[in-house]
Design a protein around this motif. Structure first.
Motif, PDB file in Angstrom:
ATOM      1  N   GLY A  68      35.746  39.770  66.287  1.00  0.00           N
ATOM      2  CA  GLY A  68      34.918  39.749  66.179  1.00  0.00           C
ATOM      3  C   GLY A  68      34.285  38.183  65.883  1.00  0.00           C
ATOM      4  N   GLU A  69      34.266  38.080  67.935  1.00  0.00           N
ATOM      5  CA  GLU A  69      34.578  37.574  68.285  1.00  0.00           C
ATOM      6  C   GLU A  69      33.056  37.195  69.639  1.00  0.00           C
ATOM      7  N   ALA A  70      32.683  35.962  70.362  1.00  0.00           N
ATOM      8  CA  ALA A  70      31.723  35.572  71.272  1.00  0.00           C
ATOM      9  C   ALA A  70      31.890  35.354  72.127  1.00  0.00           C
ATOM     10  N   PRO A  71      32.152  35.209  73.359  1.00  0.00           N
ATOM     11  CA  PRO A  71      31.875  36.076  74.790  1.00  0.00           C
ATOM     12  C   PRO A  71      32.169  37.497  74.794  1.00  0.00           C
ATOM     13  N   VAL A  72      30.939  38.416  74.605  1.00  0.00           N
ATOM     14  CA  VAL A  72      31.806  39.283  75.068  1.00  0.00           C
ATOM     15  C   VAL A  72      30.839  39.955  76.565  1.00  0.00           C
ATOM     16  N   LEU A  73      31.668  41.042  77.261  1.00  0.00           N
ATOM     17  CA  LEU A  73      31.321  41.062  79.103  1.00  0.00           C
ATOM     18  C   LEU A  73      30.929  42.240  79.404  1.00  0.00           C
ATOM     19  N   LYS A 112      34.719  46.782  79.001  1.00  0.00           N
ATOM     20  CA  LYS A 112      34.346  45.534  78.225  1.00  0.00           C
ATOM     21  C   LYS A 112      35.529  44.937  78.085  1.00  0.00           C
ATOM     22  N   LEU A 113      35.043  43.620  77.979  1.00  0.00           N
ATOM     23  CA  LEU A 113      36.064  42.325  77.726  1.00  0.00           C
ATOM     24  C   LEU A 113      35.506  41.616  77.362  1.00  0.00           C
TER      25      LEU A 113
END
Length: 207
Positions: free
Chosen positions: A53-58, A64-65
Motif C-alpha cells: 500500500g505504498e508508492a513508489p512502484v516501478l 515489479k519493484l
C-alpha cells in the motif's frame, strides 16, 4: 519498453526513484497515484500494484519493484550509473541508503506531513518538536560528512546522494532550511546542476 513509475509529486520517497530515473537516460514515465484521496489504501491498488500500500512502484515489463532503495538499485543495474564503481563503494552506498531511511527520510516525511497536510487543529506540536530534534541530528551528520567531500560516496553522484536528498528540495516547512547548513546547501546545489535535474513537483504529477 517504457518503464512506469507509480508516484506522486509530494512524496520524497517517490522522488528518490524518479530522480535517478531522470538522470539515467532510461525510458520511463510517471503514473500519478492519488495518495491524498486514498488510492494506496484501496483493495485494487494493494492487489494489483503494491500489497504494501505504498508508492513508489516501478513496472518494467514483468518486473515489479517497490521501495525506493530497491528501485534505485535496479536503475543502476540497467543503466550502469549511480551504483558505485567498486564493491566497497556499493556497500557504502547501501549504508547511506539504510541510514537515510531510518534516520532522516522517515522523520522528514512524517514531520512534513504533520506540519503541512493535516488540518492545523490536528497538528501535534509536541510530536513535531520531537521529530524536528531527531532531524536536526541527522542534518548534522550529513553536513559533517559533506564538509569533507563533494559527494557521499566516490567522486560523483550515487544513489546515496539521491536517497539522502529525497525530502530536502521541498519548500514546505518541516524544520529544514538550506541556509542553516552550508555544506548541505552546496551539495544540493551540485545535485541541482546535474543535467536533467528537476524539482520533484516538475518531475512527477502532484495532487
Amino acid at each position: 519498453m517504457t518503464m512506469k513509475l507509480y508516484c506522486f509529486g509530494e512524496s520524497g520517497n517517490s522522488y528518490k526513484a524518479a530522480l535517478p530515473l531522470a538522470l539515467s537516460g532510461l525510458d520511463w514515465t510517471p503514473v500519478f497515484v492519488d495518495f491524498f484521496k486514498g488510492a494506496t489504501r484501496t483493495t485494487e491498488y494493494r492487489a494489483e500494484i503494491n500489497d504494501m500500500g505504498e508508492a513508489p512502484v516501478l513496472l518494467d515489463g514483468k518486473v515489479k519493484l517497490t521501495q525506493s532503495g530497491v528501485i534505485q538499485d535496479y536503475i543502476s543495474e540497467k543503466s550502469g550509473k549511480f551504483g558505485g564503481a567498486t564493491p566497497d563503494e556499493r556497500r557504502e552506498i547501501l549504508r547511506w541508503v539504510l541510514w537515510d531511511n531510518h534516520k532522516m527520510s522517515s522523520a522528514a516525511g512524517m514531520t512534513r506531513f504533520l506540519m503541512n497536510f493535516l488540518p492545523e487543529e490536528k497538528r501535534p506540536a509536541e510530536v513535531i518538536a520531537f521529530m524536528q530534534g531527531r532531524l536536526k541530528a541527522a542534518y548534522a551528520t550529513l553536513d559533517a560528512t559533506l564538509a569533507k567531500r563533494d559527494w557521499l560516496v566516490g567522486d560523483g553522484p550515487t544513489n546515496a546522494d539521491f536517497s539522502c536528498c529525497g525530502y530536502l528540495f521541498y519548500t514546505e516547512p518541516f524544520g529544514f532550511s538550506r541556509e542553516d547548513w552550508p555544506h548541505l546547501d552546496a551539495w544540493l546545489g551540485r545535485i541541482e546542476a546535474l543535467p536533467g535535474w528537476k524539482h520533484p513537483y516538475d518531475l512527477m504529477p502532484r495532487a
